[in-house]
Design a protein around this motif. Sequence first.
Motif, PDB file in Angstrom:
ATOM      1  N   UNK A   1      -9.116 100.024  62.153  1.00 20.09           N
ATOM      2  CA  UNK A   1      -7.713  99.697  62.398  1.00 20.09           C
ATOM      3  C   UNK A   1      -7.009 100.832  63.139  1.00 20.09           C
ATOM      4  N   UNK A   2      -7.417 102.086  62.924  1.00 21.23           N
ATOM      5  CA  UNK A   2      -6.830 103.206  63.666  1.00 21.23           C
ATOM      6  C   UNK A   2      -7.115 103.081  65.157  1.00 21.23           C
ATOM      7  N   UNK A   3      -8.337 102.716  65.482  1.00 21.09           N
ATOM      8  CA  UNK A   3      -8.752 102.603  66.877  1.00 21.09           C
ATOM      9  C   UNK A   3      -7.982 101.506  67.594  1.00 21.09           C
ATOM     10  N   UNK A   4      -7.638 100.420  66.881  1.00 24.02           N
ATOM     11  CA  UNK A   4      -7.059  99.241  67.514  1.00 24.02           C
ATOM     12  C   UNK A   4      -5.573  99.061  67.256  1.00 24.02           C
ATOM     13  N   UNK A   5      -4.917  99.946  66.507  1.00 26.64           N
ATOM     14  CA  UNK A   5      -3.528  99.738  66.074  1.00 26.64           C
ATOM     15  C   UNK A   5      -2.624  99.348  67.245  1.00 26.64           C
ATOM     16  N   UNK A   6      -1.766  98.335  67.011  1.00 27.93           N
ATOM     17  CA  UNK A   6      -0.962  97.797  68.114  1.00 27.93           C
ATOM     18  C   UNK A   6       0.303  97.115  67.605  1.00 27.93           C
ATOM     19  N   UNK A   7       0.861  97.616  66.471  1.00 26.74           N
ATOM     20  CA  UNK A   7       2.015  96.936  65.851  1.00 26.74           C
ATOM     21  C   UNK A   7       3.011  97.949  65.292  1.00 26.74           C
ATOM     22  N   UNK A   8       3.586  98.824  66.129  1.00 28.94           N
ATOM     23  CA  UNK A   8       4.446  99.876  65.575  1.00 28.94           C
ATOM     24  C   UNK A   8       5.897  99.482  65.360  1.00 28.94           C
TER      25      UNK A   8
ATOM     26  N   UNK B   1      -7.628  93.255  62.615  1.00 30.03           N
ATOM     27  CA  UNK B   1      -7.274  93.700  63.960  1.00 30.03           C
ATOM     28  C   UNK B   1      -6.026  92.983  64.477  1.00 30.03           C
ATOM     29  N   UNK B   2      -5.149  93.709  65.166  1.00 28.39           N
ATOM     30  CA  UNK B   2      -4.026  93.053  65.839  1.00 28.39           C
ATOM     31  C   UNK B   2      -4.496  92.394  67.128  1.00 28.39           C
ATOM     32  N   UNK B   3      -3.724  91.463  67.639  1.00 31.96           N
ATOM     33  CA  UNK B   3      -3.969  90.924  68.972  1.00 31.96           C
ATOM     34  C   UNK B   3      -3.701  92.006  70.016  1.00 31.96           C
ATOM     35  N   UNK B   4      -4.391  91.902  71.165  1.00 30.46           N
ATOM     36  CA  UNK B   4      -4.111  92.730  72.335  1.00 30.46           C
ATOM     37  C   UNK B   4      -4.761  94.103  72.305  1.00 30.46           C
ATOM     38  N   UNK B   5      -4.376  94.982  73.262  1.00 31.51           N
ATOM     39  CA  UNK B   5      -3.461  94.631  74.349  1.00 31.51           C
ATOM     40  C   UNK B   5      -4.072  93.725  75.444  1.00 31.51           C
ATOM     41  N   UNK B   6      -5.267  94.058  75.961  1.00 33.23           N
ATOM     42  CA  UNK B   6      -5.874  93.287  77.039  1.00 33.23           C
ATOM     43  C   UNK B   6      -7.189  92.686  76.576  1.00 33.23           C
TER      44      UNK B   6
ATOM     45  N   UNK C   1       1.845 102.527  62.522  1.00 29.15           N
ATOM     46  CA  UNK C   1       1.160 102.203  63.773  1.00 29.15           C
ATOM     47  C   UNK C   1       0.599 100.786  63.718  1.00 29.15           C
ATOM     48  N   UNK C   2       0.156 100.342  62.543  1.00 29.36           N
ATOM     49  CA  UNK C   2      -0.282  98.955  62.370  1.00 29.36           C
ATOM     50  C   UNK C   2       0.560  98.340  61.248  1.00 29.36           C
ATOM     51  N   UNK C   3       1.811  98.033  61.584  1.00 29.54           N
ATOM     52  CA  UNK C   3       2.765  97.515  60.610  1.00 29.54           C
ATOM     53  C   UNK C   3       2.366  96.136  60.108  1.00 29.54           C
TER      54      UNK C   3
ATOM     55  N   UNK D   1      -5.952 109.479  72.512  1.00 24.23           N
ATOM     56  CA  UNK D   1      -5.092 109.150  71.378  1.00 24.23           C
ATOM     57  C   UNK D   1      -4.146 108.010  71.672  1.00 24.23           C
ATOM     58  N   UNK D   2      -4.410 107.270  72.758  1.00 29.14           N
ATOM     59  CA  UNK D   2      -3.480 106.219  73.169  1.00 29.14           C
ATOM     60  C   UNK D   2      -4.087 104.845  72.945  1.00 29.14           C
ATOM     61  N   UNK D   3      -3.840 104.295  71.783  1.00 27.29           N
ATOM     62  CA  UNK D   3      -4.088 102.879  71.538  1.00 27.29           C
ATOM     63  C   UNK D   3      -2.816 102.111  71.866  1.00 27.29           C
ATOM     64  N   UNK D   4      -2.762 100.826  71.572  1.00 26.62           N
ATOM     65  CA  UNK D   4      -1.571 100.056  71.890  1.00 26.62           C
ATOM     66  C   UNK D   4      -0.328 100.563  71.191  1.00 26.62           C
TER      67      UNK D   4
END
Length: 502
Positions: free
Chosen positions: A218-225, A340-345, A234-236, A446-449
């Motif tokens: 989940x850290x690698x893919x976090x996309x819900x801040x 996992x969250x959806x996205x980004x691409x 980061x993954x709310x 360090x830049x995930x979604x």
Amino acid sequence: MGREIGSTEYTRGQRTRYRHDLRRNLDLFETFLDTAEFVDEGTIGVELELNLADATTMAPSLTADEVLATLDDEGFTHEIGRYNVEANLPVSIPHGNGLADLERALQARLDQVDAAAREHGARAIPVGHLPTITEELFAGEDWRAPGHRYAALESSVLEARGEEIALRINGEGRGLEASFDSIAPESACTSLQLHLQVPPEQFAAAWNAAQAIAGPQVALAANSPFLLGRRLWHETRVPAFVQSLDTRPPEYAAQGVRPRVWFGERWITSMFDLFEENVRLFPALIPESRLMAEEPLLTPGASPRLHELMLHNGTVWRWNRPIYDPGTDVPHLRLENRLLPAGPTPADMAANAAFFYGILHSLVFERRPLWSRMSFEQAADAFEQCARWGLEARIRWPRVTGRVRVADLLLDQLIPQAMEGLRDLGADADVVERYAGILTGRARTGRNGARWQIDTVTSLEVRGLDRPTALAEMTRRYRAGVDSGDPVHEWPVPARTPAVGA
């Protein structure tokens, strides 16, 4: 959210009969699991939940009915929110060029939804939380998609809880503190769900492995801040989903009653352990019997349908959920990875899938399993820390003194191990190289979604935009990044140049 049902209200007698039938289902499943033959092809499957946003304002667009009518394709369906669409992808394989085919399929599905959405003045946004959602959206009932299942689910959750749904999530300032008279915040949580077909004898190892690496995953893919205008975890999605479907009043939570959205509390020795826990610990939310649903007990291939058990399993939202599918001729078992969250691409999502399938394969066949070297509590703590802090989290890990930065753990150990697992699965060399590059680039920068969203909103606010305007502009730039096809760690971030006189 699962199959449709025929009613939204149930009598006490129906609930009592359902409980008896559910236990009979469980006994039958235990015997069947020990004696039946299951399909063992190692196939993978994906479900992708998308948001619909107004093409001009980027606010949620309640156009799912119209978009689905335009699509006119059984591969797309409603999710709980009227601003959500779910896309189901064809079954695939992790070896050969399978993951690259998955990326192309994700791109095709996304393009289809976006093209249909454009016809109705909207855009499809693959993101864990649509950043422009406001509390006003949830004030009435327009947010909810049609269907008895969603109405019944909401009614059952609120009846069991006995009071409003409360969101209490730490973040900047006071964080988020809000109450709702519906389960509407659940609709804000959109995900990429990964399925893996697993034989019965390997299921416990696969589930334990998935739990053990849930934190780094989940850290690698976090996309819900961002949620309801606040910058939170980061993954709310993780705390929002737990709290939105929490049937427990505070007193029950204080007593240690388990939440319906659940990480779990122990390693398992059999898939049956999970189904048994579900029946033993959780009362039925939607007690629709097999007779009410007009479903036979047996399929033509003689695999029991276990209607009550399957329906109940769908209302216990484990982050790694066991799935029994009776099939048409031969049944099969699946592990459903839901964190996992959806996205980004599509490229990012295929890379996330590559990491999961690769690391799982490697861990299942380790001589000394990872989960035998860490406590379950350690895995649960890592999951929470990584959901909260993303790639910046520090967690405890076997053979590491103290806490390790999860980005370093991924770079030094887990991403290489996942890629080795893909090679062992038979993935083509160029496929492994592509997704290793995306995952490594994300961890190294360090830049995930989530990080991109946070940095972009911060830069826009420094330049003078207020929070709602910054979120709308960030969402526009996010969709432009999706259009570019570049993985998120390569997306530009606006310079932090303050407005004159600021």
